[in-house]
Design a protein around this motif. Structure first.
Motif, PDB file in Angstrom:
ATOM      1  N   LYS A  13       0.828  -1.214   0.000  1.00  0.00           N
ATOM      2  CA  LYS A  13       0.000   0.000   0.000  1.00  0.00           C
ATOM      3  C   LYS A  13       0.863   1.265   0.000  1.00  0.00           C
ATOM      4  N   GLU A  16       2.311   1.685  -3.412  1.00  0.00           N
ATOM      5  CA  GLU A  16       1.242   2.116  -4.318  1.00  0.00           C
ATOM      6  C   GLU A  16       0.926   3.597  -4.147  1.00  0.00           C
ATOM      7  N   GLN A  17       0.844   4.045  -2.886  1.00  0.00           N
ATOM      8  CA  GLN A  17       0.539   5.456  -2.600  1.00  0.00           C
ATOM      9  C   GLN A  17       1.676   6.371  -3.064  1.00  0.00           C
ATOM     10  N   LYS A  20       1.590   6.731  -6.732  1.00  0.00           N
ATOM     11  CA  LYS A  20       0.454   7.593  -7.116  1.00  0.00           C
ATOM     12  C   LYS A  20       0.822   9.069  -6.967  1.00  0.00           C
ATOM     13  N   ASP A  23       3.230  10.042  -9.736  1.00  0.00           N
ATOM     14  CA  ASP A  23       2.492  10.165 -11.002  1.00  0.00           C
ATOM     15  C   ASP A  23       1.725  11.482 -11.062  1.00  0.00           C
ATOM     16  N   GLU A  24       1.106  11.851  -9.939  1.00  0.00           N
ATOM     17  CA  GLU A  24       0.343  13.105  -9.884  1.00  0.00           C
ATOM     18  C   GLU A  24       1.254  14.318 -10.072  1.00  0.00           C
ATOM     19  N   GLU A  27       2.262  14.459 -13.739  1.00  0.00           N
ATOM     20  CA  GLU A  27       1.120  14.934 -14.534  1.00  0.00           C
ATOM     21  C   GLU A  27       0.925  16.437 -14.370  1.00  0.00           C
TER      22      GLU A  27
END
Length: 222
Positions: A13, A16-17, A20, A23-24, A27
């Protein structure tokens, strides 16, 4: 097994966080670039070009003042002139008969080429009796670290460099970075690893005399 399974679940987890969030962020940066029009990109390009020109001009100015190479100066008078015209100065107070001065020479020559923002010079203590007394130079070799014409710090002998003749150039670079006399990009909170080899010699201090003055010599070869 159950606790191990829970641990792996937590780790998964967290990974994964983290992914994320990264990635944000990526972006968001891409989105910001996409929103820029041609004029914005041109202005960005001009600012970067201007910064490069400014940095190159500064480098040339340093080189014109004798930065970029490790040089010997011949007198106390030269010392004051060299220090006055440069913001950052490292001056090695040495003596020909002291073996450890030659070790420092090797490292300082490398750092002078890498850190053009700082002036690296050396001065024979036998030619500078007034200056060595004024700056309280008692141990040879000593590095005087100067900022804006004032002595900020000293590296006395090899004590701060692991107390060994086998210290690395990176170790000396870190020590100079701690005094803020060079632009150091590493971690100042701890010295670089792997700088001290087994069986290294420990500093042995011997008394010597120069022109009637007593100097401690941080070398076994005097």
């Amino acid at each position: 097994e159950a606790s191990q399974s829970i641990s792996w679940t937590i780790i998964s987890k967290v990974i994964e966080q983290t992914a994320k969030v990264v990635d944000e962020q990526v972006e968001a940066q891409l989105s910001k670039l996409n929103e820029m029009d041609d004029d914005d990109l041109e202005r960005l390009k001009e600012r970067r070009l201007e910064a490069l020109k400014k940095a190159q001009k500064q480098k040339q100015e340093w080189l014109s003042k004798g930065h970029g190479e490790y040089r010997e100066i011949s007198s106390e008078k030269d010392f004051f002139g060299e220090v006055k015209e440069s913001k950052n100065v490292v001056c090695h107070f040495y003596r020909n008969s002291t073996f450890r001065c030659k070790i420092l020479d090797k490292h300082l020559a490398l750092l002078a080429k890498k850190h053009v923002e700082t002036k690296f010079i050396k001065l024979n203590v036998e030619k500078a009796p007034f200056l060595t007394e004024k700056l309280h130079i008692k141990v040879i070799p000593t590095l005087a670290l100067l900022l804006d014409g004032k002595t900020k710090d000293y590296v006395v002998g090899f004590t701060d460099l692991g107390n060994t003749d086998e210290f690395s150039t990176e170790m000396l670079e870190w020590r100079l970075g701690c005094a803020d006399v060079i632009n150091y990009s590493g971690n100042l909170m701890e010295p670089p690893t792997g700088t001290q080899k087994s069986g290294s010699k420990i500093t042995k201090v011997e008394k010597k005399s120069i022109r009637g003055r007593g100097y401690d010599s941080d070398s076994e070869d005097d």
